[in-house]
Design an enzyme around this catalytic site. Structure first.
Site, PDB file in Angstrom:
ATOM      1  N   THR A   1     -17.582 -37.425  92.441  1.00  0.00           N
ATOM      2  CA  THR A   1     -18.253 -36.356  91.539  1.00  0.00           C
ATOM      3  C   THR A   1     -18.904 -36.625  90.229  1.00  0.00           C
ATOM      4  O   THR A   1     -19.594 -35.745  89.395  1.00  0.00           O
ATOM      5  CB  THR A   1     -16.866 -35.559  90.447  1.00  0.00           C
ATOM      6  OG1 THR A   1     -15.884 -36.853  90.396  1.00  0.00           O
ATOM      7  CG2 THR A   1     -15.495 -35.079  91.571  1.00  0.00           C
TER       8      THR A   1
ATOM      9  N   TRP B   1     -15.235 -26.668  85.559  1.00  0.00           N
ATOM     10  CA  TRP B   1     -15.421 -27.056  84.659  1.00  0.00           C
ATOM     11  C   TRP B   1     -13.880 -27.766  84.440  1.00  0.00           C
ATOM     12  O   TRP B   1     -12.918 -27.548  83.511  1.00  0.00           O
ATOM     13  CB  TRP B   1     -15.435 -25.957  83.408  1.00  0.00           C
ATOM     14  CG  TRP B   1     -16.713 -25.839  83.653  1.00  0.00           C
ATOM     15  CD1 TRP B   1     -18.082 -25.750  84.675  1.00  0.00           C
ATOM     16  CD2 TRP B   1     -17.145 -24.371  82.590  1.00  0.00           C
ATOM     17  NE1 TRP B   1     -19.515 -24.670  83.871  1.00  0.00           N
ATOM     18  CE2 TRP B   1     -18.910 -24.281  83.145  1.00  0.00           C
ATOM     19  CE3 TRP B   1     -17.030 -24.447  81.245  1.00  0.00           C
ATOM     20  CZ2 TRP B   1     -19.706 -22.900  82.603  1.00  0.00           C
ATOM     21  CZ3 TRP B   1     -18.416 -23.769  80.308  1.00  0.00           C
ATOM     22  CH2 TRP B   1     -19.527 -23.665  81.000  1.00  0.00           C
TER      23      TRP B   1
ATOM     24  N   THR C   1     -15.962 -26.297  94.578  1.00  0.00           N
ATOM     25  CA  THR C   1     -16.353 -26.627  93.073  1.00  0.00           C
ATOM     26  C   THR C   1     -17.682 -24.671  92.851  1.00  0.00           C
ATOM     27  O   THR C   1     -18.226 -24.670  94.007  1.00  0.00           O
ATOM     28  CB  THR C   1     -17.592 -27.082  93.217  1.00  0.00           C
ATOM     29  OG1 THR C   1     -18.948 -27.447  91.784  1.00  0.00           O
ATOM     30  CG2 THR C   1     -18.744 -27.728  94.239  1.00  0.00           C
ATOM     31  N   ASP C   2     -17.568 -24.525  92.041  1.00  0.00           N
ATOM     32  CA  ASP C   2     -18.785 -23.467  91.344  1.00  0.00           C
ATOM     33  C   ASP C   2     -20.206 -23.765  91.475  1.00  0.00           C
ATOM     34  O   ASP C   2     -20.954 -22.901  91.372  1.00  0.00           O
ATOM     35  CB  ASP C   2     -18.747 -23.455  90.115  1.00  0.00           C
ATOM     36  CG  ASP C   2     -19.044 -24.352  89.380  1.00  0.00           C
ATOM     37  OD1 ASP C   2     -18.506 -25.168  89.592  1.00  0.00           O
ATOM     38  OD2 ASP C   2     -19.691 -24.159  88.688  1.00  0.00           O
TER      39      ASP C   2
ATOM     40  N   ALA D   1     -13.085 -36.644  95.854  1.00  0.00           N
ATOM     41  CA  ALA D   1     -14.971 -35.973  95.495  1.00  0.00           C
ATOM     42  C   ALA D   1     -15.444 -37.171  95.007  1.00  0.00           C
ATOM     43  O   ALA D   1     -15.310 -37.807  94.403  1.00  0.00           O
ATOM     44  CB  ALA D   1     -14.842 -34.732  95.643  1.00  0.00           C
TER      45      ALA D   1
ATOM     46  N   LYS E   1     -21.040 -30.343  98.483  1.00  0.00           N
ATOM     47  CA  LYS E   1     -19.534 -29.702  98.703  1.00  0.00           C
ATOM     48  C   LYS E   1     -19.770 -29.152  99.467  1.00  0.00           C
ATOM     49  O   LYS E   1     -18.290 -28.723 100.694  1.00  0.00           O
ATOM     50  CB  LYS E   1     -19.554 -29.911  97.278  1.00  0.00           C
ATOM     51  CG  LYS E   1     -19.054 -30.739  96.323  1.00  0.00           C
ATOM     52  CD  LYS E   1     -17.671 -31.979  96.407  1.00  0.00           C
ATOM     53  CE  LYS E   1     -15.914 -31.086  96.418  1.00  0.00           C
ATOM     54  NZ  LYS E   1     -15.011 -31.324  97.245  1.00  0.00           N
TER      55      LYS E   1
ATOM     56  N   GLY F   1      -8.133 -39.167  90.736  1.00  0.00           N
ATOM     57  CA  GLY F   1      -8.633 -37.797  89.523  1.00  0.00           C
ATOM     58  C   GLY F   1      -7.606 -37.139  88.659  1.00  0.00           C
ATOM     59  O   GLY F   1      -6.709 -36.950  88.399  1.00  0.00           O
TER      60      GLY F   1
ATOM     61  N   TYR G   1     -25.038 -32.376  93.985  1.00  0.00           N
ATOM     62  CA  TYR G   1     -23.528 -32.888  94.239  1.00  0.00           C
ATOM     63  C   TYR G   1     -23.420 -31.137  94.794  1.00  0.00           C
ATOM     64  O   TYR G   1     -22.060 -31.691  95.983  1.00  0.00           O
ATOM     65  CB  TYR G   1     -22.588 -33.076  93.195  1.00  0.00           C
ATOM     66  CG  TYR G   1     -21.452 -32.455  92.813  1.00  0.00           C
ATOM     67  CD1 TYR G   1     -20.490 -33.184  93.437  1.00  0.00           C
ATOM     68  CD2 TYR G   1     -21.151 -31.072  91.857  1.00  0.00           C
ATOM     69  CE1 TYR G   1     -19.570 -32.834  93.135  1.00  0.00           C
ATOM     70  CE2 TYR G   1     -19.784 -30.708  92.418  1.00  0.00           C
ATOM     71  CZ  TYR G   1     -18.913 -31.685  92.440  1.00  0.00           C
ATOM     72  OH  TYR G   1     -17.455 -31.522  92.703  1.00  0.00           O
TER      73      TYR G   1
ATOM     74  N   ASP H   1     -10.586 -44.550 101.814  1.00  0.00           N
ATOM     75  CA  ASP H   1     -12.173 -44.522 101.629  1.00  0.00           C
ATOM     76  C   ASP H   1     -12.620 -44.340 101.882  1.00  0.00           C
ATOM     77  O   ASP H   1     -12.576 -43.952 103.374  1.00  0.00           O
ATOM     78  CB  ASP H   1     -12.031 -46.823 101.550  1.00  0.00           C
ATOM     79  CG  ASP H   1     -13.513 -47.022 100.808  1.00  0.00           C
ATOM     80  OD1 ASP H   1     -14.194 -46.229 100.934  1.00  0.00           O
ATOM     81  OD2 ASP H   1     -14.366 -48.157 101.651  1.00  0.00           O
TER      82      ASP H   1
END
Length: 289
Positions: free
Chosen positions: A66, A154, A105-106, A64, A133, A13, A129, A40
């Protein structure tokens, strides 16, 4: 001196690739970079056994699900990867005194506060999502109370798919484009986040808790797109549009500007300004062409 083993999930990633670029095994650390084929996350039952094979001292869990819009159609898979797999990693870390650093994440925030968001504000995700998270975060806190959780936003890099590369492709092939102007935040150059993570582990100043990290500055996607254009010397016209004119399957938070005060004070680090970091990334992209 026994080497400390650092295991990174999601190594192909954006963040994993940047970590791989800047961090090598040396006399102090043995690095293990795991891709999907090695670990996995859609099969949580196997996770603890795989981790036990490596017996890491640190786990950087950056892998993740995403695909924000696709998650609305695949809530079960998103939940398995972002919540249940994370839960197994946290259980292993908690049981074996492994230091776990989890990337969140935000999108755990509802996005209704027009101010820089601190870590202790109420969470209330508005899409699948973000919800999965957040469940991952709660599992980490439940099973591994010494963990560090970093919420970022972002994210872009020279690796993988991201907003910067999408904009460059569009701007090189179109005369004008429309970009949403009423979603506010700050971008994160994955390289900068990788530098922070490496520093936290190498420096040994481990302070458990939740931290925000993105580059400095307040910006909309429209502002971000214009800066990408200007720094790349492209001619494309960029038009601002409201979110309502660009409907997506998953709702996006209108405000997700993260306050970096806590991470700066705790770890005594500087956070680069977003235009500066964008410039670095674009130069690297050019050099790699």
């Amino acid at each position: 001196m026994k080497k400390q083993k650092v295991l990174v999930t999601g190594s192909s990633g954006q963040l994993g690739s940047e970590l791989k670029d800047i961090w090598y095994s040396d006399y102090r650390f043995e690095l293990y970079f795991l891709e999907r084929k090695d670990l996995d996350l859609t099969n949580p039952d196997l996770i603890q056994g795989i981790l036990n094979h490596y017996q890491p001292d640190y786990i950087i869990h950056s892998a993740a699900y995403t695909a924000v819009d696709l998650a609305e159609q695949e809530p079960d898979i998103a939940n398995v990867v972002n919540h249940l797999a994370t839960s197994e990693i946290a259980k292993y870390a908690g049981k074996n005194s492994v230091r776990l650093l989890y990337i969140s994440t935000d999108y755990v925030f509802p996005g209704n506060i027009d101010a820089a968001l601190s870590e202790d504000l109420p969470t209330d995700p508005i899409n699948i999502y973000g919800a999965t998270k957040l469940k991952g975060e709660l599992a980490v806190q439940k099973f591994c109370n010494d963990a560090i959780i970093i919420r970022t936003a972002w994210v872009y890099s020279t690796y993988g798919k991201n907003f910067v590369k999408t904009m460059l492709n569009l701007m090189n092939s179109r005369v004008e484009i429309n970009v949403v102007s009423d979603q506010i935040g700050s971008p994160t150059y994955a390289y900068d986040l990788a530098i922070l993570i490496k520093y936290i582990i190498e420096d040994g100043k481990w302070v458990a808790g939740i931290y925000n990290y993105s580059n400095e500055g307040r910006v909309s996607w429209y502002d971000f797109a214009k800066e990408i254009r200007d720094q790349s010397n492209l001619d494309c016209k960029v038009n601002p549009i409201p979110s309502a004119s660009y409907p997506t399957q998953a709702k996006r938070p209108h405000y997700s500007l993260l306050s970096k005060k806590k991470v700066k004070q705790t770890f005594k680090v500087d956070v680069p300004e977003w235009k500066e970091s964008l410039n670095k990334m674009l130069n690297k992209l050019k050099a790699n062409q």
